[in-house]
Design a protein around this motif. Structure first.
Motif, PDB file in Angstrom:
ATOM      1  N   LEU A  80       0.823  -1.203   0.000  1.00  0.00           N
ATOM      2  CA  LEU A  80       0.000   0.000   0.000  1.00  0.00           C
ATOM      3  C   LEU A  80       0.863   1.261   0.000  1.00  0.00           C
ATOM      4  O   LEU A  80       0.620   2.205  -0.756  1.00  0.00           O
ATOM      5  CB  LEU A  80      -0.932  -0.001   1.205  1.00  0.00           C
ATOM      6  CG  LEU A  80      -2.093  -1.003   1.167  1.00  0.00           C
ATOM      7  CD1 LEU A  80      -2.778  -1.073   2.527  1.00  0.00           C
ATOM      8  CD2 LEU A  80      -3.092  -0.618   0.085  1.00  0.00           C
ATOM      9  N   ILE A  81       1.896   1.274   0.846  1.00  0.00           N
ATOM     10  CA  ILE A  81       2.757   2.454   0.928  1.00  0.00           C
ATOM     11  C   ILE A  81       3.498   2.667  -0.390  1.00  0.00           C
ATOM     12  O   ILE A  81       3.678   3.805  -0.848  1.00  0.00           O
ATOM     13  CB  ILE A  81       3.750   2.313   2.099  1.00  0.00           C
ATOM     14  CG1 ILE A  81       2.987   2.276   3.434  1.00  0.00           C
ATOM     15  CG2 ILE A  81       4.759   3.451   2.104  1.00  0.00           C
ATOM     16  CD1 ILE A  81       3.879   2.032   4.637  1.00  0.00           C
ATOM     17  N   SER A  82       3.924   1.567  -1.025  1.00  0.00           N
ATOM     18  CA  SER A  82       4.662   1.702  -2.290  1.00  0.00           C
ATOM     19  C   SER A  82       3.806   2.350  -3.364  1.00  0.00           C
ATOM     20  O   SER A  82       4.315   3.107  -4.202  1.00  0.00           O
ATOM     21  CB  SER A  82       5.148   0.327  -2.753  1.00  0.00           C
ATOM     22  OG  SER A  82       4.058  -0.497  -3.143  1.00  0.00           O
ATOM     23  N   PRO A  98       3.944   8.448  -8.966  1.00  0.00           N
ATOM     24  CA  PRO A  98       3.584   9.781  -9.487  1.00  0.00           C
ATOM     25  C   PRO A  98       2.087  10.060  -9.439  1.00  0.00           C
ATOM     26  O   PRO A  98       1.676  11.189  -9.180  1.00  0.00           O
ATOM     27  CB  PRO A  98       4.104   9.730 -10.934  1.00  0.00           C
ATOM     28  CG  PRO A  98       5.207   8.728 -10.902  1.00  0.00           C
ATOM     29  CD  PRO A  98       4.803   7.708  -9.893  1.00  0.00           C
ATOM     30  N   GLN A  99       1.250   9.019  -9.678  1.00  0.00           N
ATOM     31  CA  GLN A  99      -0.192   9.234  -9.661  1.00  0.00           C
ATOM     32  C   GLN A  99      -0.657   9.699  -8.287  1.00  0.00           C
ATOM     33  O   GLN A  99      -1.408  10.675  -8.165  1.00  0.00           O
ATOM     34  CB  GLN A  99      -0.928   7.953 -10.049  1.00  0.00           C
ATOM     35  CG  GLN A  99      -0.684   7.509 -11.477  1.00  0.00           C
ATOM     36  CD  GLN A  99       0.503   6.594 -11.609  1.00  0.00           C
ATOM     37  OE1 GLN A  99       1.364   6.540 -10.738  1.00  0.00           O
ATOM     38  NE2 GLN A  99       0.560   5.862 -12.712  1.00  0.00           N
ATOM     39  N   ALA A 100      -0.229   9.000  -7.237  1.00  0.00           N
ATOM     40  CA  ALA A 100      -0.647   9.382  -5.890  1.00  0.00           C
ATOM     41  C   ALA A 100       0.042  10.663  -5.429  1.00  0.00           C
ATOM     42  O   ALA A 100      -0.522  11.452  -4.668  1.00  0.00           O
ATOM     43  CB  ALA A 100      -0.333   8.237  -4.914  1.00  0.00           C
ATOM     44  N   LEU A 136      -1.777  13.673  -6.975  1.00  0.00           N
ATOM     45  CA  LEU A 136      -3.214  13.755  -6.734  1.00  0.00           C
ATOM     46  C   LEU A 136      -3.589  14.946  -5.852  1.00  0.00           C
ATOM     47  O   LEU A 136      -4.554  15.665  -6.162  1.00  0.00           O
ATOM     48  CB  LEU A 136      -3.717  12.449  -6.121  1.00  0.00           C
ATOM     49  CG  LEU A 136      -5.219  12.375  -5.870  1.00  0.00           C
ATOM     50  CD1 LEU A 136      -5.982  12.479  -7.183  1.00  0.00           C
ATOM     51  CD2 LEU A 136      -5.580  11.085  -5.138  1.00  0.00           C
ATOM     52  N   PRO A 137      -2.885  15.212  -4.722  1.00  0.00           N
ATOM     53  CA  PRO A 137      -3.243  16.404  -3.926  1.00  0.00           C
ATOM     54  C   PRO A 137      -3.139  17.700  -4.720  1.00  0.00           C
ATOM     55  O   PRO A 137      -3.929  18.627  -4.507  1.00  0.00           O
ATOM     56  CB  PRO A 137      -2.233  16.370  -2.767  1.00  0.00           C
ATOM     57  CG  PRO A 137      -1.822  14.952  -2.659  1.00  0.00           C
ATOM     58  CD  PRO A 137      -1.836  14.433  -4.061  1.00  0.00           C
ATOM     59  N   VAL A 138      -2.169  17.769  -5.632  1.00  0.00           N
ATOM     60  CA  VAL A 138      -2.044  18.959  -6.469  1.00  0.00           C
ATOM     61  C   VAL A 138      -3.282  19.128  -7.338  1.00  0.00           C
ATOM     62  O   VAL A 138      -3.830  20.233  -7.496  1.00  0.00           O
ATOM     63  CB  VAL A 138      -0.768  18.883  -7.328  1.00  0.00           C
ATOM     64  CG1 VAL A 138      -0.655  20.101  -8.231  1.00  0.00           C
ATOM     65  CG2 VAL A 138       0.465  18.748  -6.439  1.00  0.00           C
ATOM     66  N   LEU A 189      -6.268   7.430 -10.133  1.00  0.00           N
ATOM     67  CA  LEU A 189      -6.186   6.475  -9.030  1.00  0.00           C
ATOM     68  C   LEU A 189      -6.317   5.027  -9.485  1.00  0.00           C
ATOM     69  O   LEU A 189      -6.000   4.116  -8.714  1.00  0.00           O
ATOM     70  CB  LEU A 189      -7.293   6.776  -8.011  1.00  0.00           C
ATOM     71  CG  LEU A 189      -7.129   8.049  -7.175  1.00  0.00           C
ATOM     72  CD1 LEU A 189      -8.352   8.256  -6.294  1.00  0.00           C
ATOM     73  CD2 LEU A 189      -5.872   7.975  -6.313  1.00  0.00           C
ATOM     74  N   LEU A 190      -6.794   4.805 -10.719  1.00  0.00           N
ATOM     75  CA  LEU A 190      -7.102   3.450 -11.146  1.00  0.00           C
ATOM     76  C   LEU A 190      -5.872   2.555 -11.176  1.00  0.00           C
ATOM     77  O   LEU A 190      -5.916   1.411 -10.711  1.00  0.00           O
ATOM     78  CB  LEU A 190      -7.759   3.484 -12.528  1.00  0.00           C
ATOM     79  CG  LEU A 190      -8.239   2.141 -13.072  1.00  0.00           C
ATOM     80  CD1 LEU A 190      -9.256   1.522 -12.132  1.00  0.00           C
ATOM     81  CD2 LEU A 190      -8.819   2.298 -14.471  1.00  0.00           C
ATOM     82  N   GLN A 191      -4.759   3.056 -11.713  1.00  0.00           N
ATOM     83  CA  GLN A 191      -3.583   2.208 -11.855  1.00  0.00           C
ATOM     84  C   GLN A 191      -3.004   1.771 -10.511  1.00  0.00           C
ATOM     85  O   GLN A 191      -2.747   0.571 -10.322  1.00  0.00           O
ATOM     86  CB  GLN A 191      -2.516   2.919 -12.693  1.00  0.00           C
ATOM     87  CG  GLN A 191      -1.360   2.015 -13.078  1.00  0.00           C
ATOM     88  CD  GLN A 191      -0.406   2.699 -14.037  1.00  0.00           C
ATOM     89  OE1 GLN A 191      -0.426   3.911 -14.187  1.00  0.00           O
ATOM     90  NE2 GLN A 191       0.439   1.939 -14.699  1.00  0.00           N
ATOM     91  N   PRO A 192      -2.786   2.665  -9.525  1.00  0.00           N
ATOM     92  CA  PRO A 192      -2.303   2.173  -8.218  1.00  0.00           C
ATOM     93  C   PRO A 192      -3.270   1.213  -7.544  1.00  0.00           C
ATOM     94  O   PRO A 192      -2.838   0.227  -6.931  1.00  0.00           O
ATOM     95  CB  PRO A 192      -2.131   3.466  -7.408  1.00  0.00           C
ATOM     96  CG  PRO A 192      -1.983   4.548  -8.414  1.00  0.00           C
ATOM     97  CD  PRO A 192      -2.825   4.131  -9.568  1.00  0.00           C
ATOM     98  N   ILE A 193      -4.582   1.471  -7.649  1.00  0.00           N
ATOM     99  CA  ILE A 193      -5.557   0.571  -7.032  1.00  0.00           C
ATOM    100  C   ILE A 193      -5.508  -0.799  -7.695  1.00  0.00           C
ATOM    101  O   ILE A 193      -5.570  -1.840  -7.036  1.00  0.00           O
ATOM    102  CB  ILE A 193      -6.965   1.185  -7.129  1.00  0.00           C
ATOM    103  CG1 ILE A 193      -7.060   2.426  -6.233  1.00  0.00           C
ATOM    104  CG2 ILE A 193      -8.029   0.174  -6.725  1.00  0.00           C
ATOM    105  CD1 ILE A 193      -8.372   3.159  -6.337  1.00  0.00           C
TER     106      ILE A 193
END
Length: 470
Positions: free
Chosen positions: A187-189, A194-196, A199-201, A232-236
């Motif tokens: 999860l941390i990785s 770059p996607q995560a 995301l806040p930006v 978010l799709l790719q990290p999930i």
């Protein structure tokens, strides 16, 4: 009136009776997803439900007809699959071309206790002849039987092997546990991607636009949500794919991989089919000294960058110690901590002003080692016995600087690249790689005293840096 069956028809086995329902459910989901809300408003809830019911019945009937005309049979050293009603299709898969057999359990299959079997063969760009669906016990038994007939295991195959229920093997990795990935680290990785990271930006930009504009249209909201979902799709997907990742060795010396949450996958990889190992240090992961390993196996299509559907994962996330353990298990005798490389000549800085210090190549007793990368660093380990060809390529800029790149190709289009070497050094390296590849493919010879002409060189040998000019 009586009908007689041929021996092949009598020995043909069908898939599980619930297979039409699972196939029909997948088809129904796709069709319903294609229907728009506008159709619901036009037809009304009652008529819309009747349309969906009719489509569901039709999908199940169509799948049942396909199931009735589908069967498989193992004849000698071939897996024969028959399918189709109007257009009959008969496939014969030679088991001597079989590389690995993967057992998958999608979400619906997990709920019904079923599994899907996929075969990887030499030269196949995708899984060949997926058998969906069988019970877990039948799928595991058939997988062991196919691997045994292909010569990949030491399991004896008798006439009793035709009965799938007679096999005692299970689908979960057995044998000696090798390594398991912590779900917390997984999860941390994915948060360090770059996607995560950006995301806040993106969220801050959306809030700023909303505050400055003072209004927000439906189209704006829908497009923003779609963009965020795409980010978010790719990290999930990676988390769901690699959840509960486990590695093990079985008594036959094969590598067993088991992973997945919504779709569990169990792979059996013969070690002699491993073509190369790629080790990658992503830029943000270097903050925690993490890396990930990819496994190139003969028969698997080369996955493209960013493609998460490839069957090439070896270690989703781990530290240097874990990578050293896994590499040593897959390539016996190879110590990741002892793989030294030599850099290209200094004039390469004109072509690679940033990544020059991360480039290198090394000849070691069993593998060719290459390094490259700028933000993300990558190392490739290619056993000499798996090399299919060696190429020396020289571009226009390289010709001006007297440089060349040496490619060592393995099955499936994979290559280890020694980039931008001195021209004379590149030809000497290519010649030595070709000789080592020939030597690695020869049958083991009786031991003899070492001679000066032996090709077996020390692990840190750098002879190609001192080429002799003609």
């Amino acid at each position: 009136m009586t009908t007689t069956e041929t021996p092949e028809q009598a020995g043909r086995q069908r898939l599980h009776p619930l297979s039409p329902l699972l196939h029909g459910a997948k088809s129904l989901f796709v069709i319903v997803a294609a229907l728009s809300w506008q159709s619901l408003r036009q037809l009304g809830p009652t008529h819309f439900a009747m349309v969906v019911l009719a489509v569901a019945v039709g999908a199940v009937i169509f799948s049942a007809v396909g199931w009735w005309n589908t069967g498989y049979q193992v004849v000698a050293r071939e897996l024969r699959i028959t399918e189709g009603l109007l257009w009959r299709r008969n496939r014969a898969i030679p088991l001597d071309r079989l590389q690995s057999v993967e057992l998958r359990r999608p979400l619906l299959a997990q709920a019904t206790g079923l599994a899907e079997l996929r075969l990887e063969v030499v030269g196949g760009g995708k899984a060949e002849a997926p058998l969906a669906y069988l019970t877990v016990r039948e799928a595991a038994a058939l997988r062991e039987r196919l691997l045994a007939l292909s010569g990949r295991t030491s399991v004896a195959v008798s006439s009793d092997a035709a009965d799938p229920a007679a096999a005692p093997r299970t689908v979960t990795p057995g044998g000696r546990p090798l390594f398991s990935v912590s779900n917390r680290e997984l999860l941390i990785s994915q948060l360090l991607t770059p996607q995560a990271f950006f995301l806040p930006v993106g969220v801050a930009w959306v809030i700023t636009q909303f505050v400055m504009e003072g209004s927000w249209t439906f189209i704006g909201i829908a497009s923003t949500v779609t963009a965020m979902a795409g980010v978010l799709l790719q990290p999930i997907r990676r988390v769901l794919r690699d959840w509960d990742f486990r590695l093990a060795h079985d008594p036959d010396g094969r590598l067993l991989l088991h992973y997945g949450l919504t779709e569990t996958r169990s792979q059996v990889v013969p070690l002699h089919r491993v073509q190369a190992i790629r080790i990658t240090w992503p830029f943000l992961w270097r903050l925690t000294s993490w890396l990930h390993l990819q496994l190139d196996v003969a028969g698997y299509g080369a996955p493209e960058r960013g493609n998460d559907t490839g069957s090439d994962r070896l270690l989703p996330v781990g530290d240097q110690h874990a990578a050293r353990l896994v590499v040593g298990a897959v390539l016996p005798g190879v110590d990741l901590a002892a793989l030294a490389t030599s850099p290209p000549p200094p004039r390469v800085r004109w072509l690679h002003p940033v990544g020059l210090r991360f480039m290198g190549v090394g000849l070691h007793p069993d593998v060719l080692v290459t390094r490259e990368g700028r933000l993300s660093r990558e190392m490739t380990l290619l056993p000499y016995a798996r090399m299919q060809s060696v190429r020396v390529v020289q571009g226009p800029l390289q010709r001006m600087l007297g440089l060349a790149t040496v490619y060592a190709d393995a099955a499936g289009g994979r290559s280890g690249a020694a980039r931008d070497r001195d021209l004379a050094e590149a030809w000497a390296l290519a010649d030595e790689l070709a000789r080592r590849a020939r030597l690695a493919r020869r049958p083991a010879a009786p031991a003899r005293p070492a001679a000066p002409s032996d090709l077996r060189q020390p692990a840190d040998e750098t002879f190609w840096q001192r080429p002799t000019q003609a």
